[in-house]
Scaffold this motif. Sequence first.
Motif, PDB file in Angstrom:
ATOM      1  N   ILE A  65       4.676  31.082  11.829  1.00  0.00           N
ATOM      2  CA  ILE A  65       5.465  30.393  10.805  1.00  0.00           C
ATOM      3  C   ILE A  65       4.668  29.226  10.230  1.00  0.00           C
ATOM      4  CG2 ILE A  65       7.553  29.051  10.396  1.00  0.00           C
ATOM      5  CD1 ILE A  65       7.988  32.051  10.722  1.00  0.00           C
ATOM      6  N   GLY A  66       3.899  28.566  11.093  1.00  0.00           N
ATOM      7  CA  GLY A  66       3.048  27.481  10.602  1.00  0.00           C
ATOM      8  C   GLY A  66       2.045  27.991   9.582  1.00  0.00           C
ATOM      9  N   GLY A  67       1.457  29.146   9.840  1.00  0.00           N
ATOM     10  CA  GLY A  67       0.530  29.735   8.888  1.00  0.00           C
ATOM     11  C   GLY A  67       1.203  30.121   7.584  1.00  0.00           C
ATOM     12  N   LEU A  68       2.441  30.604   7.677  1.00  0.00           N
ATOM     13  CA  LEU A  68       3.195  30.963   6.474  1.00  0.00           C
ATOM     14  C   LEU A  68       3.451  29.724   5.617  1.00  0.00           C
ATOM     15  CD1 LEU A  68       4.886  32.892   4.729  1.00  0.00           C
ATOM     16  CD2 LEU A  68       6.778  32.570   6.315  1.00  0.00           C
ATOM     17  N   LEU A  69       3.896  28.628   6.256  1.00  0.00           N
ATOM     18  CA  LEU A  69       4.159  27.395   5.515  1.00  0.00           C
ATOM     19  C   LEU A  69       2.880  26.816   4.934  1.00  0.00           C
ATOM     20  CD1 LEU A  69       6.789  25.737   7.893  1.00  0.00           C
ATOM     21  CD2 LEU A  69       7.211  26.868   5.707  1.00  0.00           C
ATOM     22  N   ALA A  70       1.795  26.920   5.678  1.00  0.00           N
ATOM     23  CA  ALA A  70       0.521  26.419   5.169  1.00  0.00           C
ATOM     24  C   ALA A  70       0.065  27.221   3.958  1.00  0.00           C
ATOM     25  CB  ALA A  70      -0.534  26.481   6.263  1.00  0.00           C
ATOM     26  N   ALA A  71       0.342  28.494   3.968  1.00  0.00           N
ATOM     27  CA  ALA A  71      -0.084  29.337   2.849  1.00  0.00           C
ATOM     28  C   ALA A  71       0.649  29.000   1.559  1.00  0.00           C
ATOM     29  CB  ALA A  71       0.129  30.811   3.187  1.00  0.00           C
ATOM     30  N   ARG A 123      10.368  36.606  15.448  1.00  0.00           N
ATOM     31  CA  ARG A 123      11.834  36.574  15.481  1.00  0.00           C
ATOM     32  C   ARG A 123      12.394  35.836  14.267  1.00  0.00           C
ATOM     33  NH1 ARG A 123      14.790  32.623  17.414  1.00  0.00           N
ATOM     34  NH2 ARG A 123      13.028  31.754  18.576  1.00  0.00           N
ATOM     35  N   VAL A 124      11.814  34.684  13.946  1.00  0.00           N
ATOM     36  CA  VAL A 124      12.310  33.886  12.823  1.00  0.00           C
ATOM     37  C   VAL A 124      12.013  34.577  11.492  1.00  0.00           C
ATOM     38  CG1 VAL A 124      11.987  31.712  11.575  1.00  0.00           C
ATOM     39  CG2 VAL A 124      12.201  31.703  14.057  1.00  0.00           C
ATOM     40  N   LEU A 125      10.814  35.149  11.365  1.00  0.00           N
ATOM     41  CA  LEU A 125      10.478  35.843  10.122  1.00  0.00           C
ATOM     42  C   LEU A 125      11.404  37.030   9.911  1.00  0.00           C
ATOM     43  CD1 LEU A 125       8.646  36.222   7.678  1.00  0.00           C
ATOM     44  CD2 LEU A 125       7.048  37.475   9.147  1.00  0.00           C
ATOM     45  N   GLY A 126      11.736  37.751  10.974  1.00  0.00           N
ATOM     46  CA  GLY A 126      12.665  38.873  10.847  1.00  0.00           C
ATOM     47  C   GLY A 126      14.029  38.430  10.351  1.00  0.00           C
ATOM     48  N   GLN A 127      14.538  37.295  10.865  1.00  0.00           N
ATOM     49  CA  GLN A 127      15.815  36.769  10.394  1.00  0.00           C
ATOM     50  C   GLN A 127      15.746  36.437   8.913  1.00  0.00           C
ATOM     51  OE1 GLN A 127      17.416  33.567  12.824  1.00  0.00           O
ATOM     52  NE2 GLN A 127      16.443  34.407  14.659  1.00  0.00           N
ATOM     53  N   ALA A 128      14.642  35.794   8.502  1.00  0.00           N
ATOM     54  CA  ALA A 128      14.496  35.425   7.095  1.00  0.00           C
ATOM     55  C   ALA A 128      14.470  36.661   6.201  1.00  0.00           C
ATOM     56  CB  ALA A 128      13.220  34.609   6.914  1.00  0.00           C
ATOM     57  N   LEU A 129      13.763  37.710   6.619  1.00  0.00           N
ATOM     58  CA  LEU A 129      13.676  38.924   5.812  1.00  0.00           C
ATOM     59  C   LEU A 129      15.028  39.591   5.655  1.00  0.00           C
ATOM     60  CD1 LEU A 129      10.385  40.436   7.293  1.00  0.00           C
ATOM     61  CD2 LEU A 129      10.649  39.328   5.083  1.00  0.00           C
ATOM     62  N   ARG A 130      15.821  39.576   6.705  1.00  0.00           N
ATOM     63  CA  ARG A 130      17.147  40.196   6.612  1.00  0.00           C
ATOM     64  C   ARG A 130      18.089  39.402   5.725  1.00  0.00           C
ATOM     65  NH1 ARG A 130      15.608  41.557  11.935  1.00  0.00           N
ATOM     66  NH2 ARG A 130      16.359  39.577  12.764  1.00  0.00           N
ATOM     67  N   ARG A 131      17.863  38.091   5.583  1.00  0.00           N
ATOM     68  CA  ARG A 131      18.730  37.245   4.750  1.00  0.00           C
ATOM     69  C   ARG A 131      18.310  37.252   3.284  1.00  0.00           C
ATOM     70  NH1 ARG A 131      19.707  31.693   8.322  1.00  0.00           N
ATOM     71  NH2 ARG A 131      20.391  32.726  10.250  1.00  0.00           N
ATOM     72  N   LEU A 132      17.117  37.713   3.006  1.00  0.00           N
ATOM     73  CA  LEU A 132      16.581  37.645   1.649  1.00  0.00           C
ATOM     74  C   LEU A 132      17.175  38.778   0.818  1.00  0.00           C
ATOM     75  CD1 LEU A 132      14.475  35.870   0.163  1.00  0.00           C
ATOM     76  CD2 LEU A 132      12.790  37.638   0.645  1.00  0.00           C
ATOM     77  N   LYS A 133      18.173  38.469   0.005  1.00  0.00           N
ATOM     78  CA  LYS A 133      18.889  39.495  -0.756  1.00  0.00           C
ATOM     79  C   LYS A 133      18.721  39.358  -2.258  1.00  0.00           C
ATOM     80  CE  LYS A 133      20.702  41.342   2.942  1.00  0.00           C
ATOM     81  NZ  LYS A 133      20.249  42.671   3.390  1.00  0.00           N
ATOM     82  N   SER A 134      18.441  38.172  -2.757  1.00  0.00           N
ATOM     83  CA  SER A 134      18.369  37.967  -4.203  1.00  0.00           C
ATOM     84  C   SER A 134      17.381  36.847  -4.495  1.00  0.00           C
ATOM     85  CB  SER A 134      19.755  37.636  -4.768  1.00  0.00           C
ATOM     86  OG  SER A 134      20.246  36.439  -4.179  1.00  0.00           O
ATOM     87  N   GLY A 135      17.178  36.602  -5.788  1.00  0.00           N
ATOM     88  CA  GLY A 135      16.277  35.538  -6.195  1.00  0.00           C
ATOM     89  C   GLY A 135      14.926  36.092  -6.643  1.00  0.00           C
ATOM     90  N   ILE A 146       8.452  49.596  13.724  1.00  0.00           N
ATOM     91  CA  ILE A 146       9.640  48.756  13.851  1.00  0.00           C
ATOM     92  C   ILE A 146      10.556  49.372  14.892  1.00  0.00           C
ATOM     93  CG2 ILE A 146      11.730  47.939  12.695  1.00  0.00           C
ATOM     94  CD1 ILE A 146      10.164  47.611  10.156  1.00  0.00           C
ATOM     95  N   ASP A 147      10.835  48.631  15.940  1.00  0.00           N
ATOM     96  CA  ASP A 147      11.748  49.083  16.982  1.00  0.00           C
ATOM     97  C   ASP A 147      13.172  48.662  16.647  1.00  0.00           C
ATOM     98  OD1 ASP A 147       9.594  50.082  18.440  1.00  0.00           O
ATOM     99  OD2 ASP A 147       9.261  48.143  19.433  1.00  0.00           O
ATOM    100  N   ASP A 148      14.139  49.467  17.100  1.00  0.00           N
ATOM    101  CA  ASP A 148      15.539  49.160  16.805  1.00  0.00           C
ATOM    102  C   ASP A 148      15.981  47.835  17.403  1.00  0.00           C
ATOM    103  OD1 ASP A 148      15.747  51.509  15.418  1.00  0.00           O
ATOM    104  OD2 ASP A 148      16.562  52.647  17.113  1.00  0.00           O
ATOM    105  N   ASP A 149      15.364  47.437  18.507  1.00  0.00           N
ATOM    106  CA  ASP A 149      15.740  46.168  19.138  1.00  0.00           C
ATOM    107  C   ASP A 149      14.632  45.122  19.004  1.00  0.00           C
ATOM    108  OD1 ASP A 149      13.943  47.469  20.717  1.00  0.00           O
ATOM    109  OD2 ASP A 149      15.019  47.148  22.615  1.00  0.00           O
ATOM    110  N   GLY A 150      13.707  45.342  18.065  1.00  0.00           N
ATOM    111  CA  GLY A 150      12.596  44.418  17.871  1.00  0.00           C
ATOM    112  C   GLY A 150      12.933  43.329  16.873  1.00  0.00           C
ATOM    113  N   PRO A 151      12.020  42.400  16.655  1.00  0.00           N
ATOM    114  CA  PRO A 151      12.289  41.263  15.763  1.00  0.00           C
ATOM    115  C   PRO A 151      12.456  41.664  14.297  1.00  0.00           C
ATOM    116  CG  PRO A 151       9.995  41.266  16.482  1.00  0.00           C
ATOM    117  CD  PRO A 151      10.701  42.288  17.303  1.00  0.00           C
ATOM    118  N   PHE A 152      11.912  42.810  13.880  1.00  0.00           N
ATOM    119  CA  PHE A 152      12.014  43.208  12.473  1.00  0.00           C
ATOM    120  C   PHE A 152      12.997  44.360  12.270  1.00  0.00           C
ATOM    121  CE2 PHE A 152       7.565  41.629  12.963  1.00  0.00           C
ATOM    122  CZ  PHE A 152       7.739  40.454  12.231  1.00  0.00           C
ATOM    123  N   ALA A 153      13.881  44.558  13.224  1.00  0.00           N
ATOM    124  CA  ALA A 153      14.883  45.615  13.092  1.00  0.00           C
ATOM    125  C   ALA A 153      15.717  45.391  11.838  1.00  0.00           C
ATOM    126  CB  ALA A 153      15.772  45.653  14.328  1.00  0.00           C
TER     127      ALA A 153
END
Length: 895
Positions: A65-71, A123-135, A146-153
């Motif tokens: 996440i630090g690398g993402l914010l830095a980018a 885990r946090v990036l997966g949550q963000a991707l699932r919330r990203l619906k518009s914009g 991608i596993d069914d119980d993994g962070p990017f499910a």
Amino acid sequence: MRQVIRRKEVGELRSLLSRHRAAALTGGFGSGRRSILSALESEWDGTVIRVASSPLDEDTPWSGIGGLLAAVSASVNGPSDPAELADDEIVPNMMTALRSIPGDEDTLILVPNADEMDMDSQRVLGQALRRLKSGRLHIVITVRSIDDDGPFASVPEIELADLSIAELIELARDLALARFGHTRIAEEAAQVAAHAAAGRPLAVSHILEEMAPSEMRGEIALSIPVRVGPASRPMIADYVEGLTPNAEALLRCLSLSPLTPLRPLARRLPGFWEAVDELESRGTIERRGAFLRIPHGYVRAMVQQSMGASERRRTHLVLAEDCADTWPQVEAWHVSFINPGEETAQQLAAHALGLVRRGLTAGGAEFAERAIRVCNDLEELRGQLVEIAETLSDHGQFAFSRRYVQIASRSNRAAVVVRARTLEVRKVFLETQTLPSSLFTSWSRVESEQAPTEVARLQLTLALCHCERGEFARAQELLALAEAADENFRDSEAQLVHAVRILLDVNCGKDGSALAGFASLQEHQDAIRPSFGLAVAQGLVLTEHYEAASAVLDHIGETCAATRVWKRQVDCVRADLELRLGRVSQAVDVIDRLIAESEADKRRGLVAVRQDRILLLHAWKLLLTGRAGEAGHVEEQAAVRASATNNHRLLAELNALQGRYLLRTDCAAEAIGHLRRCEQLSADETNPNVRRFEGDLIEALVGIGRREHATLLLQKLRDRAKACPSRWTDLSVSRSEALLAAGETATDLFGRVLRQSSTSEFVFEKAVTHAAFASRLTDNGSNLRAREQRLAAAALFREVGAGRLADHHRTGQIVEEPKVPTMPELPRLGELSDEELKVVELVRAGMKNREISERIFVSLRTVELRLTAVYRKLDVGSRTELVSRLAGNPRLAAV
């Protein structure tokens, strides 16, 4: 090199992002993930931000996440270090940071190898991707899976499955053109690259980068295994990483030969069987009888290239000693790397032929290429290469067969040149059902003098092809020319003469040659060539010796089970046999197998042989099973092929099929046009039992009241029946007489025809007779009796497996095929530009992007961009989905 890998998935990804804003590309190393991101980045209209990642950071909390914010270089209120935030604050703060990117354009964030981040960041990036619906923010990540119980499910996903051999061959062509511009890769070189790549598109790119231009054009011996660079190592990690020393030693031995015998290795290598189990469990090696081999060319190439020159030479020497006196073919292979002698090349070629005959075509081709590489004078090999080419052709390996034919055709010996020409004629006919120009098939006076037997064989091969096309006069001329050299004939040429005679005699209604051929086959089963056996079977089918024909087909099927080309032709004749016997269910089973095998061949990059027969049989199956809508497309393909190859016989058969179906569904007026066209195209066919259309044409003419015309045709059919008698023709004549008779005479005649058709081979024809009788009774006003006849027809149709015709005759109405569920209209269709509508129409017609670009005179890139825009506007995710949506859209006519 310009990246053209996975162009289709780029459009699917853009469409997915337009709907969901977030997407994941899944696939292993070499599946093309990076090239898709690069293509998407180059075409994106707004801001693009790439996030760097490294497997070295996966143990550092929140480094991802630090690398993402830095980018994104974003400023947010509060701490910017994720480690300083509470867990429930990290996602909102990260989303705020991402949305703070300046500008009004759509922003694309690319996160390669997201599964290499630390687990907290995943885990946090997966949550963000699932919330990203518009914009205006869009995020794409790449992960292995991608596993069914993994962070990017539940993140919308495009899975990059392994490409088929056919797709990889097409990719190799594109990449070769991208690298060399006007240079086209030889088909055999493309096949080597595609098979070695094992489904990975990036592997094809790496292989072509290491391939010399002369090798790519097929001008020199092909390198098998292929050459690859060190960057390819991660692609084979699952196969070779973490092996035990014994397994690694075994793998190194196997990499030096296409086949290695088990026994010598078992005696010499410690822990041999444990190593075999270890490698087999990973799929790294496989057993083929008494041999072991590495099935993945890429794995074999990497392992072999990891060995030094001295180690390879030492291992070749040991393996040659292991195989001495026991496995001469493998010994010759290893000797060719140590100290090849004058006869080594010819030995390798002889062993190549033996391997191909045993069905080991890949190993045989590799032996042949090695023979070419170590040969000092190719003239010594050209005769053997023709034999190898012929055997490869029997197995459907046309690319390498054509390669060796081309090499052999440059021989100084007339016999070799003519043999090569003969084989090329046969391959072209199997592939396209066309015959080469007269210039190509001509034979000089010198060739006739120096190689009379080979020239006769060429003439007989051409004669057989002309018979298959219904061009009997030309076949008769060629037979006469060939027989002039009969004093030089061997057994194979004598069989070809007999085969041509059978097909010519059958056209005249004579069964003597076919029955003599059947007797010969029974006496000399082991010496019978497939071409002769197939002609015997065809002759027996067309002269109504069905049991004998079935026995011949069984014999050829058993003896040629491993040769794809002959097996396919046997199945075509078997389907025709079942059709003539009226056994619809059995015929459908054979046709389904033919279609499935043909499609499998295409996926493997192999040529589909005798497509004329397969298309015709496919159309028949669709019509008889009530899928007339689907049959239209197949009929169109058959008509295009027939017109392109000037194949009148195929057009005649197609029109007979269409007319017969329309007649059976009470569309007599429409049937007449097709049946009359069949009559015009069948002028050279003497035997009415070959095409079997006259009875249908007479019935159709009676059905629309043209009885005088029908009477004239009946007299013509009687005359033909006298010249070429058969049980079916007699039955057809009797039914036609009943149709044209009046009053009780018609009833008596129909009764006689029904008794005449009481044998098991005429069940379908008996059903047709009941249906014709019902029509006649209806015309006379006897509706109750007509209904009894229709029900009898329905029962017989159902008995033979023609359920749709049974339903039709039972209800008295045309049975509609099941309707495709109505798809919702596409209100956005009007948003497409004229250029985009044109592309949509050509996609719907089944054309590929390159074909579309040639049709509308624009670049391939322009077509791809227009198609991507169409995906976005119509809210579809792939080409398949687009075609599916349009197929059910009532507004498509506007396109």
